[in-house]
Design a protein around this motif. Structure first.
Motif, PDB file in Angstrom:
ATOM      1  N   ASP A  76       5.073   6.373   4.886  1.00  0.00           N
ATOM      2  CA  ASP A  76       5.337   6.777   3.502  1.00  0.00           C
ATOM      3  C   ASP A  76       5.147   8.279   3.336  1.00  0.00           C
ATOM      4  O   ASP A  76       4.636   8.946   4.241  1.00  0.00           O
ATOM      5  CB  ASP A  76       4.446   6.000   2.519  1.00  0.00           C
ATOM      6  CG  ASP A  76       2.973   6.270   2.720  1.00  0.00           C
ATOM      7  OD1 ASP A  76       2.573   7.447   2.692  1.00  0.00           O
ATOM      8  OD2 ASP A  76       2.203   5.298   2.944  1.00  0.00           O
ATOM      9  N   LEU A 123      -6.493  -4.185   4.199  1.00  0.00           N
ATOM     10  CA  LEU A 123      -6.411  -3.684   5.575  1.00  0.00           C
ATOM     11  C   LEU A 123      -7.417  -4.373   6.502  1.00  0.00           C
ATOM     12  O   LEU A 123      -7.135  -4.590   7.681  1.00  0.00           O
ATOM     13  CB  LEU A 123      -6.605  -2.163   5.599  1.00  0.00           C
ATOM     14  CG  LEU A 123      -5.413  -1.364   5.061  1.00  0.00           C
ATOM     15  CD1 LEU A 123      -5.721   0.122   5.036  1.00  0.00           C
ATOM     16  CD2 LEU A 123      -4.160  -1.631   5.901  1.00  0.00           C
ATOM     17  N   SER A 176      -8.357  -4.432  -3.968  1.00  0.00           N
ATOM     18  CA  SER A 176      -9.647  -5.054  -3.668  1.00  0.00           C
ATOM     19  C   SER A 176     -10.353  -4.359  -2.517  1.00  0.00           C
ATOM     20  O   SER A 176     -11.530  -4.554  -2.288  1.00  0.00           O
ATOM     21  CB  SER A 176      -9.414  -6.513  -3.282  1.00  0.00           C
ATOM     22  OG  SER A 176      -8.614  -6.541  -2.108  1.00  0.00           O
ATOM     23  N   GLY A 177      -9.623  -3.537  -1.752  1.00  0.00           N
ATOM     24  CA  GLY A 177     -10.219  -2.932  -0.562  1.00  0.00           C
ATOM     25  C   GLY A 177     -10.337  -3.945   0.563  1.00  0.00           C
ATOM     26  O   GLY A 177     -11.065  -3.755   1.517  1.00  0.00           O
ATOM     27  N   LEU A 211     -11.027   2.720   6.745  1.00  0.00           N
ATOM     28  CA  LEU A 211      -9.913   1.957   6.170  1.00  0.00           C
ATOM     29  C   LEU A 211      -9.985   0.465   6.404  1.00  0.00           C
ATOM     30  O   LEU A 211      -9.674  -0.321   5.521  1.00  0.00           O
ATOM     31  CB  LEU A 211      -8.599   2.435   6.800  1.00  0.00           C
ATOM     32  CG  LEU A 211      -8.023   3.733   6.299  1.00  0.00           C
ATOM     33  CD1 LEU A 211      -6.704   3.979   6.997  1.00  0.00           C
ATOM     34  CD2 LEU A 211      -7.803   3.629   4.799  1.00  0.00           C
ATOM     35  N   LYS A 237       2.239   1.700  -3.318  1.00  0.00           N
ATOM     36  CA  LYS A 237       1.198   1.983  -4.314  1.00  0.00           C
ATOM     37  C   LYS A 237       0.715   3.434  -4.200  1.00  0.00           C
ATOM     38  O   LYS A 237       0.476   4.094  -5.199  1.00  0.00           O
ATOM     39  CB  LYS A 237       0.029   1.019  -4.057  1.00  0.00           C
ATOM     40  CG  LYS A 237      -1.012   0.979  -5.133  1.00  0.00           C
ATOM     41  CD  LYS A 237      -1.827  -0.319  -5.096  1.00  0.00           C
ATOM     42  CE  LYS A 237      -2.684  -0.449  -3.851  1.00  0.00           C
ATOM     43  NZ  LYS A 237      -3.540  -1.629  -3.864  1.00  0.00           N
ATOM     44  N   ASN A 239       0.844  -1.207   0.000  1.00  0.00           N
ATOM     45  CA  ASN A 239       0.000   0.000   0.000  1.00  0.00           C
ATOM     46  C   ASN A 239       0.870   1.245   0.000  1.00  0.00           C
ATOM     47  O   ASN A 239       0.621   2.191  -0.752  1.00  0.00           O
ATOM     48  CB  ASN A 239      -0.888   0.035   1.249  1.00  0.00           C
ATOM     49  CG  ASN A 239      -2.176  -0.739   1.042  1.00  0.00           C
ATOM     50  OD1 ASN A 239      -2.507  -1.119  -0.074  1.00  0.00           O
ATOM     51  ND2 ASN A 239      -2.897  -0.982   2.131  1.00  0.00           N
ATOM     52  N   ASN A 273     -10.256   5.817  -2.810  1.00  0.00           N
ATOM     53  CA  ASN A 273     -10.106   6.557  -4.059  1.00  0.00           C
ATOM     54  C   ASN A 273     -10.949   5.953  -5.169  1.00  0.00           C
ATOM     55  O   ASN A 273     -10.543   5.867  -6.308  1.00  0.00           O
ATOM     56  CB  ASN A 273      -8.642   6.599  -4.474  1.00  0.00           C
ATOM     57  CG  ASN A 273      -8.023   5.226  -4.411  1.00  0.00           C
ATOM     58  OD1 ASN A 273      -8.396   4.425  -3.556  1.00  0.00           O
ATOM     59  ND2 ASN A 273      -7.103   4.936  -5.309  1.00  0.00           N
ATOM     60  N   GLN A 297     -12.621   1.247  -0.544  1.00  0.00           N
ATOM     61  CA  GLN A 297     -11.463   1.893  -1.171  1.00  0.00           C
ATOM     62  C   GLN A 297     -11.761   3.370  -1.213  1.00  0.00           C
ATOM     63  O   GLN A 297     -12.845   3.777  -1.600  1.00  0.00           O
ATOM     64  CB  GLN A 297     -11.269   1.360  -2.590  1.00  0.00           C
ATOM     65  CG  GLN A 297     -10.697  -0.043  -2.573  1.00  0.00           C
ATOM     66  CD  GLN A 297     -10.599  -0.578  -3.967  1.00  0.00           C
ATOM     67  OE1 GLN A 297     -11.514  -0.445  -4.762  1.00  0.00           O
ATOM     68  NE2 GLN A 297      -9.464  -1.193  -4.268  1.00  0.00           N
TER      69      GLN A 297
HETATM   70  P1  ADP Z   1      -6.547  -2.136  -1.464  1.00  0.00           P
HETATM   71  O1  ADP Z   1      -6.319  -3.560  -1.836  1.00  0.00           O
HETATM   72  O2  ADP Z   1      -7.600  -1.465  -2.272  1.00  0.00           O
HETATM   73  O3  ADP Z   1      -5.321  -1.339  -1.306  1.00  0.00           O
HETATM   74  P2  ADP Z   1      -6.649  -1.923   1.408  1.00  0.00           P
HETATM   75  O4  ADP Z   1      -7.647  -2.458   2.383  1.00  0.00           O
HETATM   76  O5  ADP Z   1      -5.266  -2.362   1.567  1.00  0.00           O
HETATM   77  O6  ADP Z   1      -7.239  -2.253  -0.008  1.00  0.00           O
HETATM   78  O7  ADP Z   1      -6.726  -0.352   1.506  1.00  0.00           O
HETATM   79  C1  ADP Z   1      -7.965   0.302   1.491  1.00  0.00           C
HETATM   80  C2  ADP Z   1      -7.831   1.728   1.012  1.00  0.00           C
HETATM   81  O8  ADP Z   1      -7.111   2.502   1.987  1.00  0.00           O
HETATM   82  C3  ADP Z   1      -7.020   1.895  -0.221  1.00  0.00           C
HETATM   83  O9  ADP Z   1      -7.806   1.690  -1.380  1.00  0.00           O
HETATM   84  C4  ADP Z   1      -6.560   3.337  -0.104  1.00  0.00           C
HETATM   85  O10 ADP Z   1      -7.588   4.205  -0.503  1.00  0.00           O
HETATM   86  C5  ADP Z   1      -6.338   3.511   1.386  1.00  0.00           C
HETATM   87  N1  ADP Z   1      -4.928   3.316   1.782  1.00  0.00           N
HETATM   88  C6  ADP Z   1      -4.350   2.215   2.298  1.00  0.00           C
HETATM   89  N2  ADP Z   1      -3.042   2.418   2.571  1.00  0.00           N
HETATM   90  C7  ADP Z   1      -2.772   3.689   2.203  1.00  0.00           C
HETATM   91  C8  ADP Z   1      -1.576   4.503   2.226  1.00  0.00           C
HETATM   92  N3  ADP Z   1      -0.401   4.049   2.673  1.00  0.00           N
HETATM   93  N4  ADP Z   1      -1.699   5.771   1.766  1.00  0.00           N
HETATM   94  C9  ADP Z   1      -2.852   6.245   1.303  1.00  0.00           C
HETATM   95  N5  ADP Z   1      -4.006   5.533   1.267  1.00  0.00           N
HETATM   96  C10 ADP Z   1      -3.971   4.264   1.698  1.00  0.00           C
END
Ligand code: ADP
Length: 531
Positions: free
Chosen positions: A459, A494, A490-491, A472, A433, A430, A480, A478
């Motif tokens: 980060d 976390l 996939s959201g 989150l 990304k 993440n 964005n 997700q």
């Molecule tokens: P995904 O597989 O979509 O990344 P996650 O559950 O890991 O699903 O994360 C959910 C959402 O949280 C992400 O789509 C993003 O919007 C936000 N997110 C997670 N980690 C970060 C990060 N380090 N910086 C910014 N946004 C984040």
């Protein structure tokens, strides 16, 4: 009471009908013959007088208890004689007033008063009392003679008149069924909503014991609740947390909600009960709870299905990925650029799909309680570097700087290594990304209080808005999302991270500032001890 002599010199006593509280134990008709003496008449007056005639010693011990007393209070003569009135008929809160009345009687020769008294069955009555001292030649009180008349019904009607003029119009205008009760538990006013709800005719409830509106099984406890309420009156819901029922005239029961409020008049304290029929609400609650059970069953079935589908889903996908790699490596023969590009697309999509399926399956596994832990001792530094090497290609592509810092006093830990790596992979991928080209990702591991260790992944990426922080860790969220989604995912990462950490007795926290970057910190025990 009505006396009249017939021509045959027989004497007949006829009592008017009494309604509630009618005395079954007294025979209403007595006949006397021609040669009745004064003593006969005296006996008659004493024994057949429907009022309670009681003689007590100065300290209140009963010396004589008439048949009328038995009828009014419910105690037989043998039960009452020798007992103190305080143990029989005088409620505790009335003892002082009673003592005062006796003192007045001793001083002035007679005392007349109205008071609340208790019957053997615990019910309260309103009594009209006349007490007279019987003195010896020296003027000392030997006994008290008192006559107690049960005027409960009269009192209820009097209370009814009092509240009727004052509250009737007001009560008729409220949507709730309202019943006003006096301290003896007699209904002194009910509005037409209450009469309709319980199936009574207009005015039918006035003077009746409020107990007739309750199913039999509640009556005993209701009596004690009522006296308790009159001692400590305040507006509140009745029987909070209890299931209450009302009883209609035709015998049907229905669930109710009751709120009580005290109502002070010049004469005494009354209680106003607002009663609401909650049958419809109960019906809805029942349907909802049935649906809830169905939903839970469906969720369990879904989890069961997903957990057992794991193999079925992954096998064909591994085939697709494996053969794409095989072809891209040109093992069966050379490819042209276009073919290679298409095959790479198949491989990327396949890998993405595999990742997604793995996350879904893992979540289902956690939810169905099937995810097991494999606890082992391992070097934390090794685990972190392994994960870093997996994300390295992405770090390189985006020209990010990856810094890893491990505290000197942190080496061996005991937990589920594979799951910790999966968590770290989620956080690191993440971070990479969501960080723009040229940014920095820092991993630092330190010991923390209570024999725990923590790993922070920080980060310099796009950051997360404050209002999004709590979303989150929720499945499929997700932040964005939208037409111009730039990041794949996939959201689930976390959500899975939090759940796996919870299994490992750990937690995850996040701090972030939009445009500045994010910091995810996980905290875990150094030694996972099996429960
Ligand atoms: P995904 O597989 O979509 O990344 P996650 O559950 O890991 O699903 O994360 C959910 C959402 O949280 C992400 O789509 C993003 O919007 C936000 N997110 C997670 N980690 C970060 C990060 N380090 N910086 C910014 N946004 C984040």
């Amino acid at each position: 009471m009505l006396f009249f002599l017939k021509s045959s010199y027989s004497l007949e006593i006829i009592w008017p009908t009494r309604g509630i509280g009618q005395r079954a134990s007294l025979k209403p008709v007595v006949c006397f013959r021609e040669h009745s003496t004064d003593t006969d008449f005296e006996k008659l007056l004493l024994n057949e007088n429907p009022d309670a005639v009681i003689v007590t010693e100065p300290d209140g011990k009963v010396a004589h208890w008439s048949q009328g007393a038995q009828a009014v209070f419910g105690y037989a003569k043998e039960e009452a004689v020798g007992q103190h009135l305080a143990n029989l008929t005088i409620p505790a809160d009335q003892l002082e007033a009673e003592a005062r009345a006796r003192r007045d009687a001793a001083e002035f020769g007679i005392s007349t008063y109205e008071a609340i008294r208790k019957r053997k069955d615990g019910s309260l009555i309103y009594a009209d009392i006349i007490t007279k001292p019987i003195k010896d030649p020296d003027g000392n009180v030997q006994f008290f003679l008192s006559n107690k008349r049960d005027v409960t019904q009269l009192k209820a009607l009097r209370d009814a008149k009092l509240v009727e003029t004052r509250f009737r119009d007001l009560l008729e205008s409220t949507p709730d069924a309202i019943v006003i009760v006096n301290p003896m538990g007699r209904i002194v006013l009910s509005n037409s909503q209450a009469e309709r709800l319980f199936g009574y005719e207009r005015g039918d409830l006035t003077g009746k014991l409020v107990d007739i509106l309750l199913p039999g099984r509640f009556r005993g406890s209701h009596l004690s609740h009522r006296s308790f309420y009159f001692e400590q009156p305040r507006a509140r819901a009745m029987g909070a947390g209890l299931e209450l029922y009302g009883l209609k005239k035709d015998g049907t029961e229905f669930p109710v909600e009751i709120s009580l409020s005290p109502l002070k008049t010049e004469e005494n304290m009354l209680v106003m009960s607002a009663i609401r029929d909650i049958s419809d609400r109960k019906k809805i609650e029942r349907v909802l709870s049935e649906q809830n059970i169905e939903l839970q069953n469906a969720a369990a079935a879904k989890n069961q299905f997903l957990a057992s589908m794991s193999h079925e889903l992954r096998t064909p996908l591994n085939g697709i990925i494996g053969f794409s790699e095989f072809l891209i490596d040109e093992k069966p023969g050379p490819l042209n650029a276009e073919q290679k590009e298409y095959l790479n697309d198949i491989l990327t999509s396949g890998n993405h799909l595999l990742h997604l399926i793995n996350d879904v399956l893992d979540l289902a596994k956690v939810e169905s309680g099937k995810m097991e832990l494999h606890i082992e001792q391992f070097k934390l530094s090794n685990a972190i570097t392994e994960v870093a090497s997996v994300v390295a290609p992405m770090i390189r592509t985006k020209d990010l700087t990856l810094e890893i810092k491990l505290a000197d006093d942190l080496d061996l830990v005991r937990t589920d290594q594979q799951k910790l790596k999966q968590v770290l992979y989620n956080l690191l991928s993440n971070a990479s990304k969501f960080t723009e080209t040229g940014g920095t990702v820092k991993v630092s591991a330190t010991r923390s209080e209570n024999n725990m260790f923590q790993i922070e992944v920080r980060d310099t990426g796009i950051g997360i808005k404050k209002e999004d922080l709590e979303k989150l860790f929720i499945e499929f969220q997700q932040l964005n999302t939208g037409a111009n989604r730039r990041y794949q995912g996939s959201g689930l990462g976390l959500a899975l991270t939090r759940r796996m950490l919870a299994l490992m007795k750990g937690t995850v926290h996040v701090e972030s500032q939009p445009g500045m970057g994010s910091s995810f910190t996980i905290i875990l025990p150094m030694e996972f001890d099996n429960p």
